[in-house]
Design an enzyme around this catalytic site. Structure first.
Site, PDB file in Angstrom:
ATOM      1  N   ALA A   1      42.977  41.723  43.458  1.00 37.95           N
ATOM      2  CA  ALA A   1      42.304  43.036  43.456  1.00 37.95           C
ATOM      3  C   ALA A   1      41.778  43.438  42.088  1.00 37.95           C
ATOM      4  CB  ALA A   1      43.268  44.108  43.965  1.00 37.95           C
TER       5      ALA A   1
ATOM      6  N   ARG B   1      36.898  41.575  32.015  1.00 40.20           N
ATOM      7  CA  ARG B   1      36.515  40.647  30.955  1.00 40.20           C
ATOM      8  C   ARG B   1      35.389  39.699  31.372  1.00 40.20           C
ATOM      9  NH1 ARG B   1      42.721  39.001  29.820  1.00 40.20           N
ATOM     10  NH2 ARG B   1      42.908  39.949  31.888  1.00 40.20           N
TER      11      ARG B   1
ATOM     12  N   GLN C   1      44.047  47.374  47.530  1.00 45.22           N
ATOM     13  CA  GLN C   1      44.728  48.102  46.445  1.00 45.22           C
ATOM     14  C   GLN C   1      43.655  48.895  45.709  1.00 45.22           C
ATOM     15  OE1 GLN C   1      45.787  45.781  43.076  1.00 45.22           O
ATOM     16  NE2 GLN C   1      47.259  47.260  42.261  1.00 45.22           N
TER      17      GLN C   1
ATOM     18  N   THR D   1      49.582  44.300  38.304  1.00 45.32           N
ATOM     19  CA  THR D   1      50.076  43.266  39.230  1.00 45.32           C
ATOM     20  C   THR D   1      51.343  43.720  39.970  1.00 45.32           C
ATOM     21  OG1 THR D   1      51.133  42.226  37.313  1.00 45.32           O
ATOM     22  CG2 THR D   1      49.059  41.277  38.052  1.00 45.32           C
TER      23      THR D   1
ATOM     24  N   GLU E   1      53.935  40.590  27.752  1.00 41.32           N
ATOM     25  CA  GLU E   1      52.483  40.410  27.780  1.00 41.32           C
ATOM     26  C   GLU E   1      51.955  40.274  26.362  1.00 41.32           C
ATOM     27  OE1 GLU E   1      50.572  39.934  30.621  1.00 41.32           O
ATOM     28  OE2 GLU E   1      52.671  39.677  31.185  1.00 41.32           O
TER      29      GLU E   1
ATOM     30  N   LYS F   1       9.715  17.949  55.253  1.00 43.12           N
ATOM     31  CA  LYS F   1      10.476  19.065  55.801  1.00 43.12           C
ATOM     32  C   LYS F   1      10.505  18.996  57.317  1.00 43.12           C
ATOM     33  CE  LYS F   1       9.215  22.661  57.569  1.00 43.12           C
ATOM     34  NZ  LYS F   1       8.526  23.861  58.042  1.00 43.12           N
TER      35      LYS F   1
END
Ligand code: UD1
Ligand code: MG
Length: 452
Positions: free
Chosen positions: A12, A17, A79, A85, A157, A353
């Site tokens: 979600a 970035r 969400q 997370t 983190e 074609k």
């Protein structure tokens, strides 16, 4: 038993970035959305019970992606807004009836993940949780695994880490297995007192440890299989690794790939042994190539089935079928349901074609063959055009076998040229030509030999 493994896929996130209007997990590598690769790894690991946490933006796309990855049915839950997370897992678990057993949690942005790692973390879960870690070169934006002696203590983190913690090189991959009841209890207690004001799933590790639980680390043998994709630089790096993996799979099965770095493959291609692929060649979805064929250089084949001993050089072949010993190119374009039968040959600047060319047909130079049927052994001279479009609809051209179509013939469809007929150079054929007749001119008429 494996049919009952439950997995939650986190997909979600906004993916800010990427700097894209397209949600991150829908960006493609090897011709499939990032999320497809994660779902395929789960399928290959035997996981059938999948819930994907989505944003409103991607929710409608997920069922088709999942079906294409081989899942009969996946469920989704939206969400909105996204608070991290941990928040995503809270929302997922609220959708699932509680049960005893292990639940997998997988980041949707790890397209290089493989089934063997999914199985390994599932098998390692034990009574509380297991997670995949990997040693990686620094610097890295991954969450760090902080160990207490041998044991996993917590995850920090990168944005919240101290300099000492940033120097740690064991990373959190984003692939976890939890005893479901313990995960439910741990996510219920998450707080967002961190740099991003988010609820981090990774904080569940410290809280389980504080409750006396032991977390089983599964160290990935190759960190590249757990690389996350957060921006377009990482997307390109992951795509190159995935492509290399696909090339190696086919090389091991007997395909010669002269330059894997400039050969672009997709999953699920069928390429027979002793096929050679020359540089700068792309093989797309739905393509099958028979033995001893040589494809490339500078070619693209999509959705097409090629027989044995086929040659395609510097050309584009799309949604078409090429029989054995067909040769195409250089610089030809075959598309729209074209069918080239055994030994048919197309040369430079020829487009075909939605046409069927019988065995041994040749069109070697500068021609357009559209909405046509051409009988065996017929030769199409340079600069022939089937004038298939009358401004309103497409019309068919039917050319028999053993016909000689002279240079620069225009066939104004609908029109039929019978077996063994001939058109002179520069003919404009507006009426049917009976079998064996020779025509020329504009408009083309029968060439009548003067009687002596
Ligand atoms: C996450 C981990 C980090 C790990 C890294 C591995 C957390 C807090 N951090 O960081 O420890 O090293 O993955 O790649 O989990 N998502 C949602 N809802 C949200 C936020 C994210 O579904 O509210 C999804 C994203 O779409 C993505 C996945 O969760 O697929 C991971 O989110 P992302 O923002 O990429 O986390 P990282 O910063 O990479
Ligand atoms: Mg990520």
């Amino acid at each position: 038993m494996t049919g009952h493994i439950r997995a939650v896929v986190l997909a979600a996130g906004k993916g800010t970035r990427m700097k894209s209007a397209r949600p991150k997990v829908l960006h493609a590598l090897a011709g499939r959305p990032m999320l497809w690769h994660v779902l395929r790894a789960l399928r290959d690991a035997g996981v059938r019970d999948v819930l994907v946490v989505t944003s409103g933006e991607i929710d409608a796309d997920v069922p088709a992606i999942a079906a294409d990855a081989g899942h009969d049915a996946v469920r989704t839950v939206v969400q909105e807004p996204q608070h991290g997370t941990g928040h995503a897992v809270q929302i997922a678990l609220a959708q699932l009836p509680p049960r005893d057993g292990t639940v997998l949690v997988v980041n949707g942005d790890m397209p290089l993940v493989e089934a063997v790692l999914v199985r390994a973390v599932f098998d390692a879960c034990g009574k509380a949780a297991a997670l995949v870690t990997a040693r990686m070169p620094l610097p890295s934006s991954f969450g760090r695994i902080v160990r207490d002696g041998d044991r996993v203590g917590r995850i920090v983190e990168a944005r919240d880490a101290s300099d000492d913690e940033l120097a740690l090189d064991e990373m959190n991959a984003g692939l976890y297995a939890y005893e479901e009841a313990k995960l439910r209890a741990a996510v219920a207690e998450l707080k967002n007192d961190n740099a991003q004001r988010e609820y981090y799933l990774t904080d569940t590790i410290a809280s389980l440890v504080a409750a006396g639980e032991r977390i089983a680390p599964v160290v990935a043998p190759d960190y590249r299989s757990v690389l996350g994709v957060n921006d377009r630089v990482e997307l390109a790096a992951a795509a190159a690794l995935l492509n290399r993996r696909l090339c190696e799979h086919h090389m091991r099965a007997g395909v010669t790939i002269v330059d894997p770095a400039t050969t672009y493959l997709e999953p699920d291609l069928e390429i027979a042994s002793d096929v050679t692929i020359l540089p700068n060649t792309t093989l797309g979805r739905g393509t099958k190539i028979g033995a001893h064929s040589e494809i490339g250089p500078n070619s693209r084949i999509v959705g097409s089935v090629l027989g044995e001993h086929v040659i395609v050089s510097d050309s584009l072949v799309r949604d078409s079928r090429l029989g054995d010993f067909v040769a195409v190119g250089p610089w030809a374009h075959v598309r729209g349901g074209a069918q080239l039968e055994t030994g048919a040959r197309l040369g430079n600047f020829v487009e075909v074609k939605n046409s069927t060319l019988g065995p041994g047909v040749k069109a070697m130079h500068l021609s357009y063959i559209g909405d046509a049927t051409v009988g065996e052994r017929t030769n199409i001279g340079a600069a022939t055009v089937t004038c298939n479009y009358d401004g309103e609809k497409k019309n068919r051209t039917i050319i028999g076998k053993d016909v000689f179509i002279g240079t620069n013939t225009l066939l104004v469809a609908p029109v039929e040229v019978g077996d063994g007929a001939l058109t002179g150079a520069g003919s404009v054929v507006i009426r049917d030509v009976p079998p064996g007749e020779r025509v020329a001119g504009n408009p083309a008429r029968a060439i009548v030999k003067k009687s002596q």
